[in-house]
Design a protein around this motif. Structure first.
Motif, PDB file in Angstrom:
ATOM      1  N   SER A   1      -1.879   3.542   3.853  1.00  0.00           N
ATOM      2  CA  SER A   1      -1.075   2.323   3.158  1.00  0.00           C
ATOM      3  C   SER A   1      -1.213   1.012   4.093  1.00  0.00           C
ATOM      4  CB  SER A   1       0.349   2.859   3.066  1.00  0.00           C
ATOM      5  OG  SER A   1       0.874   3.022   4.442  1.00  0.00           O
TER       6      SER A   1
ATOM      7  N   GLY B   1       0.664  -1.247   0.012  1.00  0.00           N
ATOM      8  CA  GLY B   1       0.052  -0.081   0.051  1.00  0.00           C
ATOM      9  C   GLY B   1       0.942   1.161  -0.089  1.00  0.00           C
TER      10      GLY B   1
ATOM     11  N   ALA C   1      -4.727  -1.095   2.994  1.00  0.00           N
ATOM     12  CA  ALA C   1      -4.443  -1.424   1.717  1.00  0.00           C
ATOM     13  C   ALA C   1      -3.519  -2.697   1.467  1.00  0.00           C
ATOM     14  CB  ALA C   1      -4.082  -0.312   0.943  1.00  0.00           C
ATOM     15  N   ALA C   2      -2.540  -2.585   1.973  1.00  0.00           N
ATOM     16  CA  ALA C   2      -1.423  -3.845   1.979  1.00  0.00           C
ATOM     17  C   ALA C   2      -2.074  -5.022   2.777  1.00  0.00           C
ATOM     18  CB  ALA C   2      -0.350  -3.180   2.918  1.00  0.00           C
TER      19      ALA C   2
ATOM     20  N   GLU D   1      -4.837  -6.435   0.548  1.00  0.00           N
ATOM     21  CA  GLU D   1      -4.520  -7.189  -0.398  1.00  0.00           C
ATOM     22  C   GLU D   1      -3.793  -8.600  -0.241  1.00  0.00           C
ATOM     23  OE1 GLU D   1      -2.169  -5.811  -4.690  1.00  0.00           O
ATOM     24  OE2 GLU D   1      -1.077  -5.300  -3.073  1.00  0.00           O
TER      25      GLU D   1
END
Lengths: 131, 389
Positions: free
Chosen positions: B261, B240, B264-265, B268
């Motif tokens: 960030s 992210g 998001a990471a 995923e």
């Protein structure tokens, strides 16, 4: 108690977008930018509104009043000084220095007012002192 | 579309130097490139993608590509300050997933120590056309005062103390004692941190990272290539990136870009903070670590002080072993940019190649987090989640 001493202030970098701000500062007037489309004031001053990207931004004279949002005293500098974020009465929060103060007596939410300090060979710089 | 599992980190190298008056910056970049290629078992001619940031001398990636005589079909010189290299790994994984390159080289190097830079306490001259810089330069915003304002506000809102921040340095020093290359290998106490001189309220000298010369490099490649190299397989499974700034004057210093960030990471990667066995957390200052730990979700916002206290970040002692190389606080902060070494130590942990005294047992899932530029103004946050197969 540690009184803030006057220190050498670097001359502001001026360009065509920001020159009116500094010329006003030379007259002792503190300007901010406001967008006439969305109505919001912003900091730092831009030709293009950071909220709606309208180019219809105008300079306006701010009250010069604000409160300290956060601060940090640079104690190892030859002349210790206070860096601060001040939230202006109009809304935006700006990076500045708090001057003419006891550096050990600054506080969150403290009321401050604008004051202009001479710079090293350039326009004066708006800073804030306790109200 | 996701990068999950589409790329692996096949090589890492941290330059052992911490002071390099006898080397040029370009030379250091090339030395770390060679080190990472050797670690991977690859050669210069295998590289077809090159990534670097503003520490690389010259224009973007071009000058270093010529210096190293590379032939690339993909390049990227994204610069988010010290977090750039985590962004590069993410972008390299994207490029590899799309077939734009097969072997990506990322380098970082610099020599601020030899060049006598007062990195934290002197306002750095930047491009006069940089629009934000014009509004900070007359006020002498230094790095340490900018981070100091974040720490002051955190203390004001959440009751965080200097002693709690000091625990971050103490934990890093416990790790650094096992690193023969660490600049500050001595174990320090909370008392020693809070009695070191205050540079800018409330940050003491020992709340700050070191200033060091050196660098590091990583090789990112396709899983098939990585598998053929016979090294432990370290997959990139989540990434992210985010930018946080002063938002037209809507300033809130209580959080970092990791609030964007990080999730998001994690999304995923399909994992949660509780799954992470080891975390490399960007440590320009102690407050940087504390805010990122909160923003990544390792604890509630405002609870970071309690979370980091009493050795909770010390490997073998606490719940979240961090920066087991000693981090930027004690080991190395080459070119004033700590992101590369964050990736490298995470890879060491996942390979089981960290120092035995700090190696996390069964370390199969690690996070690396970077925050570049100025936490108290604008900064780039990048999060990587890495998994050992």
């Amino acid at each position: 108690m540690m009184q803030a001493a006057d220190r050498k202030i670097a001359a502001p970098i001026v360009n065509v977008e920001t020159e009116p701000f500094w010329k006003a500062a030379a007259e002792g007037r503190f300007l901010i930018k406001r967008c006439t489309d969305c109505g919001k004031p912003h900091w730092y001053p831009r030709a293009v509104c950071p909220f709606c990207m309208s180019a219809a931004t105008v300079w306006e004279e701010a009250s010069g009043r604000g409160t300290i949002y956060s601060y940090s005293v640079a104690r190892r500098a030859p002349e210790p000084y206070a860096v601060a974020y001040v939230t202006l009465e109009e809304g935006p929060t700006m990076l500045t220095n708090v001057v003419d103060c006891d550096l050990d007596a600054l506080a969150f939410g403290q009321a401050v007012v604008v004051t202009f300090k001479p710079s090293d060979g350039g326009y004066p710089v708006p800073m804030f002192r306790p109200a | 579309m996701s990068i999950r599992g589409k790329a692996c980190i096949a090589g890492v190298y941290e330059h052992p130097t911490r002071k390099a008056p006898d080397k040029s910056v370009a030379q250091l970049h090339a030395e770390v490139a060679l080190g990472a290629l050797k670690d991977a078992g690859l050669t210069k001619d295998d590289v077809d993608g090159y990534f670097c940031a503003g520490d690389a001398p010259g224009v973007g990636a071009t000058s270093m590509i010529e210096y190293m005589n590379l032939k690339v079909r993909h390049l990227d010189s994204t610069d988010t300050g010290g977090s750039s290299y985590l962004v590069h790994v993410s972008h390299a994984a994207q490029a590899i997933a799309l077939g734009k390159c097969d072997v990506a080289l990322v380098t970082l190097a610099g020599r601020p120590r030899s060049e006598g830079m007062a990195t934290g306490t002197t306002p750095r001259m930047r491009d006069p056309n940089q629009p934000d810089f014009q509004w900070e330069f007359p006020y002498s915003l230094t790095n340490v005062a900018g981070y100091g304002m974040c720490a002051m506000r955190h203390m004001h809102e959440f009751g965080t103390t200097s002693e709690q921040l000091a625990w971050i340095k103490v934990a890093a020093s416990h790790h650094a004692q096992h690193n023969p290359n660490a600049m500050l290998p001595e174990v320090v106490t909370v008392e020693e941190v809070v009695s070191s001189p205050i540079l800018a309220d409330p940050l003491h000298r020992l709340d700050c990272c070191v200033i060091s010369d050196g660098g590091g490099a990583v090789i990112v490649t396709r899983p098939e290539i990585a598998r053929s190299l016979g090294r432990p397989l370290v997959k990139v499974i989540g990434a992210g990136e985010a930018e946080k700034h002063t938002a037209g004057g809507d300033v809130d210093l209580t959080y970092s870009g990791a609030v964007w960030s990080g999730p998001a990471a994690f999304a995923e990667a399909g994992v949660t903070p509780a799954d992470i066995k080891y975390a490399s957390i960007y440590d320009s200052f102690t407050i940087t670590v504390l805010m990122q730990i909160e923003d990544l979700g390792f604890c509630e916002k405002g609870q970071g002080g309690r979370f980091v206290a009493d050795g909770n970040l010390i490997s073998g002692v606490g719940k979240l072993p961090f920066n087991t190389d000693g981090g930027g606080l004690c080991n190395n902060h080459p070119a004033n940019r700590g992101g590369m070494t964050k990736i490298i130590e995470a890879v060491r942990q996942l390979r089981g190649e960290a120092h035995p005294a700090v190696q996390v047992k069964n370390c199969d899932l690690a996070l690396a987090q970077g925050t570049g530029l100025q936490l108290g103004a604008r900064h780039g946050s990048a999060t990587l989640i890495l998994e050992r197969e």
